[in-house]
Scaffold this motif. Structure first.
Motif, PDB file in Angstrom:
ATOM      1  N   ILE A 199       2.606 -17.759   0.928  1.00  0.00           N
ATOM      2  CA  ILE A 199       1.315 -16.761   0.433  1.00  0.00           C
ATOM      3  C   ILE A 199       1.074 -15.987   1.858  1.00  0.00           C
ATOM      4  O   ILE A 199       1.375 -15.023   2.480  1.00  0.00           O
ATOM      5  CB  ILE A 199      -0.119 -17.632   1.446  1.00  0.00           C
ATOM      6  N   SER A 200       1.832 -16.299   3.548  1.00  0.00           N
ATOM      7  CA  SER A 200       2.354 -16.079   4.831  1.00  0.00           C
ATOM      8  C   SER A 200       3.246 -14.577   4.728  1.00  0.00           C
ATOM      9  O   SER A 200       3.213 -13.874   4.872  1.00  0.00           O
ATOM     10  CB  SER A 200       2.665 -17.244   5.910  1.00  0.00           C
ATOM     11  N   ALA A 201       4.201 -15.227   4.043  1.00  0.00           N
ATOM     12  CA  ALA A 201       5.003 -13.958   3.389  1.00  0.00           C
ATOM     13  C   ALA A 201       4.919 -12.759   2.336  1.00  0.00           C
ATOM     14  O   ALA A 201       4.737 -11.815   2.639  1.00  0.00           O
ATOM     15  CB  ALA A 201       6.406 -14.913   2.797  1.00  0.00           C
ATOM     16  N   LEU A 202       4.427 -13.623   1.594  1.00  0.00           N
ATOM     17  CA  LEU A 202       3.418 -12.130   0.528  1.00  0.00           C
ATOM     18  C   LEU A 202       2.586 -11.585   1.171  1.00  0.00           C
ATOM     19  O   LEU A 202       3.054 -10.438   0.810  1.00  0.00           O
ATOM     20  CB  LEU A 202       3.598 -12.990  -0.793  1.00  0.00           C
ATOM     21  N   GLN A 203       2.366 -11.719   1.842  1.00  0.00           N
ATOM     22  CA  GLN A 203       1.179 -10.799   2.346  1.00  0.00           C
ATOM     23  C   GLN A 203       1.227  -9.569   3.920  1.00  0.00           C
ATOM     24  O   GLN A 203       0.930  -8.720   4.074  1.00  0.00           O
ATOM     25  CB  GLN A 203      -0.053 -12.417   3.130  1.00  0.00           C
ATOM     26  N   VAL A 204       2.677 -10.749   4.743  1.00  0.00           N
ATOM     27  CA  VAL A 204       3.210  -9.702   5.322  1.00  0.00           C
ATOM     28  C   VAL A 204       4.257  -8.851   5.098  1.00  0.00           C
ATOM     29  O   VAL A 204       3.602  -7.545   5.252  1.00  0.00           O
ATOM     30  CB  VAL A 204       4.159 -10.912   6.755  1.00  0.00           C
ATOM     31  N   MET A 205       4.538  -9.378   3.772  1.00  0.00           N
ATOM     32  CA  MET A 205       5.380  -8.363   3.150  1.00  0.00           C
ATOM     33  C   MET A 205       4.989  -7.065   2.323  1.00  0.00           C
ATOM     34  O   MET A 205       5.265  -5.310   2.429  1.00  0.00           O
ATOM     35  CB  MET A 205       6.129  -8.573   2.136  1.00  0.00           C
ATOM     36  N   LEU A 206       3.277  -7.462   1.614  1.00  0.00           N
ATOM     37  CA  LEU A 206       2.581  -6.544   0.952  1.00  0.00           C
ATOM     38  C   LEU A 206       1.743  -5.271   2.179  1.00  0.00           C
ATOM     39  O   LEU A 206       1.578  -4.391   1.643  1.00  0.00           O
ATOM     40  CB  LEU A 206       1.597  -6.959   0.272  1.00  0.00           C
ATOM     41  N   VAL A 207       1.274  -6.304   3.557  1.00  0.00           N
ATOM     42  CA  VAL A 207       0.790  -5.833   4.380  1.00  0.00           C
ATOM     43  C   VAL A 207       1.744  -4.049   5.080  1.00  0.00           C
ATOM     44  O   VAL A 207       1.970  -3.213   5.198  1.00  0.00           O
ATOM     45  CB  VAL A 207       0.136  -6.200   5.110  1.00  0.00           C
ATOM     46  N   THR A 208       2.827  -4.409   4.966  1.00  0.00           N
ATOM     47  CA  THR A 208       4.024  -3.646   5.606  1.00  0.00           C
ATOM     48  C   THR A 208       4.394  -3.031   5.088  1.00  0.00           C
ATOM     49  O   THR A 208       4.338  -1.282   5.308  1.00  0.00           O
ATOM     50  CB  THR A 208       5.068  -4.452   6.227  1.00  0.00           C
ATOM     51  N   GLN A 209       3.960  -3.141   3.743  1.00  0.00           N
ATOM     52  CA  GLN A 209       4.812  -1.761   2.607  1.00  0.00           C
ATOM     53  C   GLN A 209       3.056  -0.935   2.548  1.00  0.00           C
ATOM     54  O   GLN A 209       3.641   0.187   2.547  1.00  0.00           O
ATOM     55  CB  GLN A 209       4.759  -2.720   1.325  1.00  0.00           C
ATOM     56  N   GLY A 210       2.622  -1.500   1.926  1.00  0.00           N
ATOM     57  CA  GLY A 210       1.026  -0.191   2.826  1.00  0.00           C
ATOM     58  C   GLY A 210       1.313   0.376   4.026  1.00  0.00           C
ATOM     59  O   GLY A 210       0.475   1.568   3.814  1.00  0.00           O
ATOM     60  N   ILE A 211       1.430  -0.022   4.900  1.00  0.00           N
ATOM     61  CA  ILE A 211       1.643   0.674   6.258  1.00  0.00           C
ATOM     62  C   ILE A 211       2.631   1.896   6.179  1.00  0.00           C
ATOM     63  O   ILE A 211       2.536   3.553   6.284  1.00  0.00           O
ATOM     64  CB  ILE A 211       2.194   0.243   7.342  1.00  0.00           C
ATOM     65  N   LEU A 212       3.733   1.541   5.319  1.00  0.00           N
ATOM     66  CA  LEU A 212       4.911   2.680   5.054  1.00  0.00           C
ATOM     67  C   LEU A 212       4.671   3.548   4.244  1.00  0.00           C
ATOM     68  O   LEU A 212       4.513   4.775   4.133  1.00  0.00           O
ATOM     69  CB  LEU A 212       6.290   1.744   4.626  1.00  0.00           C
ATOM     70  N   PHE A 213       3.221   2.823   3.024  1.00  0.00           N
ATOM     71  CA  PHE A 213       3.266   4.258   1.647  1.00  0.00           C
ATOM     72  C   PHE A 213       1.673   5.168   2.857  1.00  0.00           C
ATOM     73  O   PHE A 213       2.053   5.927   2.430  1.00  0.00           O
ATOM     74  CB  PHE A 213       2.206   3.414   0.786  1.00  0.00           C
TER      75      PHE A 213
END
Length: 361
Positions: A199-213
C-alpha cells in the motif's frame, strides 16, 4: 484480494510506470530516477511472488531491488531542488546504499546454499542489516526534507505538489513503522506487514506520477499560450512593466541569490506565464534562457565576493552558497564555463595583484 494479487498489482504498476518514464521524449533526471525506483519496486514484487519456486535464488531478484528509498530520494531532490542540486556525492551515497543491499542479498543466498556458514552469516549479515536499516531511515528523512525545504516560499502549484508528495511519504513511513509496530499483533505481522509495504509503495508511486503529469500539463499550457501569441504576431511585444518587474526582482531585490530559483517563481510574483518571462529574458536581457541569465548574475556577484578584501577569508563553498548556487561542483562548473577559469584561480589572481594572502579552500 489475496497477497499474491497485491504483489502482482505492484509488479504491473511498477513496470508500467517505469516504461512510462522511459517513453518521455524530453527526459529529466526525475524521470530517470523515478524509472529506477519503479523498476526496483517491481523487483521487490517479483521476488515475493517467486520466493517459493526459486528458493535461495529469489535473492537474485532481491539484488534488483537495491534502488528503492535511495532512488526515491534522488527523484525528490531532482523534482523539488532541480537537477543542478544533485552532485557526485549524492549519487555516490545512493550507490553505496544500493551496493550494501546487493551484498546483503548475495550473503543471504550464499547462506541458504550452504556456501557461507551460519556463524559467519549471523555475524556479518546482522551487522550489515543494521547498517542498511540505519541508512535507509536516514534517506527516508531526507525524502521528506526535500519536499519540506522552503515549502512556504514556493508558488501555489509547487506548494501543493510538495504537500501532496510529503503527505504520501509520511503516510508510507507511518504505515510501515508506527502502525506496524504499535497496532499489529506480533502473530499477524507476517500477514499484515507485506500489505502495508504494498500500500505504501503504490500510493507513493501514484502520487509521484501524478505530480510529474501535473507539471507536464502546466508546461503544455504554457507552450500552447506561446504558440497562440506567436500566431498573433506578439513575439516581440514585451510590456515595459514586465521588463521593469523582472529587473526589480532580479537586479534590485537580488532574487537570483535564492537557491533553486525557477522561472515559475518569477512568473507567480509578476502574475504572468512562464513563457512571457522566458521571452523577456531572451529579447530584452540578451540571454539564451532563464538559467543562463540567472547564472550570469550569480557569477558576477560571486566575482565581487572573491575580490572583496573583507570576504577573502571565506571558503569557495561559502562564496558558492552565498551567490545562490546549491553545490560547490555546480558553482565551479558554471564559473569556468562562463569565464574560462575556476573561482580559485580568479581569487588567486586578484589577491596576488593586491599582495594579500590567498585562501583557496
Amino acid at each position: 484480494m489475496s497477497l499474491s494479487t497485491a504483489y502482482f498489482t505492484l509488479l504491473c504498476v511498477g513496470l508500467g510506470l517505469m516504461l512510462l518514464q522511459l517513453s518521455v521524449s524530453q527526459k529529466r533526471l526525475e524521470h530517470l530516477f523515478f524509472a529506477i525506483f519503479c523498476g526496483s519496486m517491481a523487483f521487490v514484487a517479483a521476488q515475493q511472488l517467486s520466493a517459493d519456486r526459486l528458493g535461495p535464488y529469489q535473492y537474485l531478484l532481491g539484488i534488483g531491488a537495491c534502488a528503492t528509498c535511495n532512488a526515491m530520494w534522488l527523484t525528490a531532490k531532482s523534482l523539488f531542488s532541480g537537477e543542478d542540486s544533485i552532485s557526485k556525492r549524492h549519487i555516490l551515497f545512493a550507490v553505496v546504499l544500493a551496493a550494501l543491499v546487493v551484498i546483503n542479498n548475495s550473503m543471504q543466498m550464499a547462506n541458504e546454499l550452504s556456501i557461507l556458514s551460519n556463524n559467519v552469516y549471523s555475524l556479518l549479515g546482522n551487522s550489515l542489516s543494521e547498517i542498511i536499516n540505519l541508512l535507509s531511515s536516514t534517506v527516508l528523512l531526507l525524502i521528506c526534507w526535500e519536499a519540506l525545504n522552503g515549502i512556504s516560499r514556493k508558488p501555489k502549484d509547487e506548494f501543493w505538489q510538495r504537500v501532496l508528495f510529503l503527505s504520501a511519504a509520511v503516510i508510507g513511513i507511518v504505515l510501515c513503522t508506527v502502525v506496524e509496530k504499535a497496532f499489529v499483533p506480533v502473530d499477524k505481522l507476517p500477514t499484515v506487514s507485506p500489505w502495508l509495504v504494498v500500500i505504501s509503495a503504490l500510493q507513493v508511486m501514484l502520487v509521484t506520477q501524478g505530480i510529474l503529469f501535473w507539471r507536464l500539463c502546466k508546461k503544455e499550457t504554457d507552450t500552447e499560450q506561446m504558440v497562440n501569441e506567436l500566431s498573433q504576431g506578439e513575439s516581440l511585444n514585451i510590456e515595459p512593466s514586465l521588463v521593469s518587474g523582472i529587473h526589480t526582482l532580479l537586479n534590485e531585490d537580488k532574487k537570483y541569490l535564492m537557491q533553486n530559483l525557477k522561472m515559475i517563481d518569477l512568473a507567480n510574483e509578476l502574475n504572468v506565464s512562464e513563457y512571457k518571462i522566458s521571452r523577456a529574458i531572451r529579447y530584452h536581457f540578451d540571454a539564451p534562457n532563464f538559467n543562463h541569465y540567472i547564472n550570469r548574475l550569480r557569477i558576477e556577484y560571486a566575482k565581487e565576493l572573491l575580490e572583496r578584501p573583507e570576504s577573502q577569508h571565506w571558503s569557495i563553498l561559502s562564496i558558492a552558497l552565498e551567490s545562490g548556487f546549491s553545490s560547490l561542483a555546480t558553482f565551479n562548473r558554471v564559473f569556468k564555463k562562463q569565464l574560462g577559469y575556476t573561482p580559485n584561480e580568479h581569487r588567486k589572481n586578484v589577491m596576488q595583484k593586491a599582495g594579500a594572502p590567498v585562501h583557496l579552500i
